[in-house]
Structure formats: structure tokens, C-alpha cells
Design an enzyme around this catalytic site. Structure first.
Site, PDB file in Angstrom:
ATOM      1  N   LYS A 221      -7.388 -49.139 -19.807  1.00 28.53           N
ATOM      2  CA  LYS A 221      -6.689 -50.361 -19.392  1.00 28.53           C
ATOM      3  C   LYS A 221      -7.627 -51.555 -19.268  1.00 28.53           C
ATOM      4  CE  LYS A 221      -2.538 -48.204 -17.697  1.00 28.53           C
ATOM      5  NZ  LYS A 221      -1.740 -47.741 -16.553  1.00 28.53           N
ATOM      6  N   ARG A 255      -3.612 -39.544 -15.609  1.00 30.11           N
ATOM      7  CA  ARG A 255      -2.956 -39.732 -16.916  1.00 30.11           C
ATOM      8  C   ARG A 255      -3.982 -40.356 -17.854  1.00 30.11           C
ATOM      9  NH1 ARG A 255      -0.380 -43.850 -19.553  1.00 30.11           N
ATOM     10  NH2 ARG A 255       1.407 -43.289 -20.848  1.00 30.11           N
TER      11      ARG A 255
END
Ligand code: YH5
Length: 276
Positions: A221, A255
Site C-alpha cells: 500500500k 492479508r
């Protein structure tokens, strides 16, 4: 501590790795639907060989500014891969905000509904409560993927994320979904500045007082890019480090895209005796 899902009671006394399977045209070839499905399934098998405990299948791009995917397109992307992945012997989650995709996925036997919108989309709560036996991941998001990077503002991001998750958990339980089926996710990158995301990591433990296991997704991210100065293709080390830091601060499920590296790092972590 266990996470109850359709077919599996997932033991969370050790950290679990959820492998990301993006079933979007930019992930798997445009050599037609069948070729894309076969490639996605091969990727599922690879992730399991790499040590993934859970597979998370998603057909909707939720990167900031991404376009919405029509229902029929999302169904056509996700269902064939889900159906095959459900034969691989591991828990499989479906990453979707759409009640119709949830309904179809649960009809195929999906183990977990992973919803970045925490079942706020009309009909989603009915589908999950009506099924009653799946696992659910409720994630916090401010705004929508199209709008969420427009100057997110919080008085106290931890408090506000925590209050939201507590509320959504209560709504589900009031509809008869057992608390053991529900995990919470602070939603790294979803309507948060890099500073908000970092605060959610540093103060992640405060969310454990909500009494549910935490699932966290830092993988690749943009906050990792801000911190390291690296583009999305070069964020593997930062992603692994973020996963370990999240586990150290009490996350039970991470995740990730880079399953093999994360699993190795967690093995070292566990023998090093650094408690989560
Ligand atoms: C999550 O955190 N995230 S999809 C932007 C990126 C990289 C990755 C390059 N689904 C989560 O993975 N479900 C997604 O910048 C999720 N938690 C849960 N539960 C976004 C994603 C990503 C976005």
C-alpha cells in the site's frame, strides 16, 4: 481463539496468512475468461504451496480512484475461480461489497465474506445473516474508493475506527451472526492519510479491546511507498516488515500478496519468542 467459518474453525492462536488473489484483467491475462480462470487457480495453488492459510478472492479493483465493476462482470470474474479454489482444502474468502456476489459465493460454499464496506451496502447484511454460518471480516473505510483520498480528517483515528467497528459488530450480532464468526480490520489506506495509517499501526493494540481478532492488510500500500520512497513493485520488504509489526501489535491475520516471504518471516518471528 478461533474464527468460525462455513467449513473451517480457524485456530488463531498462531498468526494466519491470507493470500490475495486479484481476479482483475490487470492481474491475469486477457487471453479470454477461461485462460484467466486457469491462471488465477494456478496462483491459488502457488499461494498454498507458499504457506497461505486462507485465500482471498476479489474481482473488484479498490485502489484509490478505481472505477466500479458492473455486477455481471464481477460475478463472471470471481465465481469460476472461487468454485475451483473451494476444492483446494483451505478456507476461501470472497472480497466484495456486492450482496449479489456474496449470495452467489455463499451458494457455492464460500467460507468467509470479506467486505471493505462492512456490510453497509443494501442487502449485504441480509445475505450474510440469512446464511448465518460463514465467517465475516468487517473493515473500516471512510468514503468510497473513488472519493476516499480527498483529505481524510479524524479527531482521533483509532477511536473513530474502533467505534465504527464496534457498531458494525453489534449490528451483525443483533441479526444473529455469532461473534465468533466476526473479525475486525482497521482498513489501512481506505480514507486515511499516511499519518493515520501509521497511527493505526503504532496504536493497533487499542483495537484489541473491542474483543474480536484483528485482520490487517498493509501489503504494497501507498503509505509503504511514502515511508520507503519506493514504487509499488518494490515494496515487498516493507510489506513483510509491516505484516510482522502488525502481528507484534496483536493482529491475528495478515492479508498479503507476498505469501512465501511473509510466512518465512513469521516462522522466524515465532522462534525468536517475540510475542504478538
Ligand atoms: C484490506 O486492507 N484491501 S483491496 C492499494 C495498493 C495496494 C493494495 C498499490 N481488500 C483490504 O489490497 N480487505 C483490499 O496500492 C481488503 N483489508 C481487507 N479485509 C486494496 C489493496 C491495495 C490497494
Amino acid at each position: 481463539m478461533h474464527w468460525l467459518t462455513t467449513r473451517f474453525d480457524i485456530d488463531l492462536t498462531q498468526p494466519r496468512v491470507m493470500g490475495i488473489v486479484n481476479v482483475t484483467p490487470d492481474s491475469f491475462s486477457d487471453g479470454g475468461r477461461h485462460a484467466g480462470t486457469a491462471q488465477a487457480l494456478a496462483h491459488c495453488e502457488q499461494l498454498l504451496n507458499d504457506g497461505a492459510h486462507i485465500l482471498d478472492i476479489g474481482g473488484e479493483s479498490t485502489r484509490p480512484g478505481a472505477q466500479a465493476v458492473p455486477l455481471e462482470e464481477e460475478l463472471a470474474r470471481v465465481l469460476p475461480v472461487l468454485e475451483a479454489a473451494l476444492r483446494l482444502g483451505c478456507p476461501v474468502s470472497v472480497d466484495t461489497q456486492k450482496s449479489e456476489v456474496m449470495r452467489a459465493a455463499l451458494a457455492l460454499g464460500a467460507d468467509i465474506v470479506n467486505d471493505i464496506n462492512a456490510l453497509q451496502t443494501p442487502g449485504a447484511l441480509d445475505v450474510v445473516a440469512g446464511h448465518g454460518r460463514c465467517g465475516v471480516c468487517l473493515m473500516h473505510m471512510r468514503g468510497t474508493p473513488a472519493s476516499m483520498q480527498a483529505r481524510p480528517a479524524y479527531d482521533d483515528v483509532i477511536e473513530e475506527v474502533g467505534e465504527f467497528l464496534r457498531w458494525r459488530g453489534q449490528v451483525l450480532e443483533a441479526r444473529g451472526v455469532a461473534s465468533g464468526r466476526i473479525v475486525f480490520d482497521p482498513g489501512i489506506g481506505f480514507g486515511k492519510s499516511p499519518e493515520h495509517n501509521v497511527a493505526l499501526l503504532r496504536r493497533q493494540r487499542e483495537l484489541l479491546t473491542l474483543g474480536r481478532p484483528l485482520l490487517v492488510g498493509w501489503s504494497r500500500k501507498s503509505t509503504l511507498g511514502v515511508i520507503t520512497g519506493r514504487g509499488v513493485a518494490d515494496r515487498q520488504s516493507a510489506s513483510v516488515a509491516a505484516a510482522l509489526a502488525a502481528v507484534q501489535h496483536g493482529a491475528r491475520i495478515v492479508r498479503v500478496h507476498d505469501v512465501a516471504q511473509t510466512v518465512d518471516a513469521l516462522k522466524l518471528w515465532s522462534v525468536a519468542g517475540l510475542p504478538g
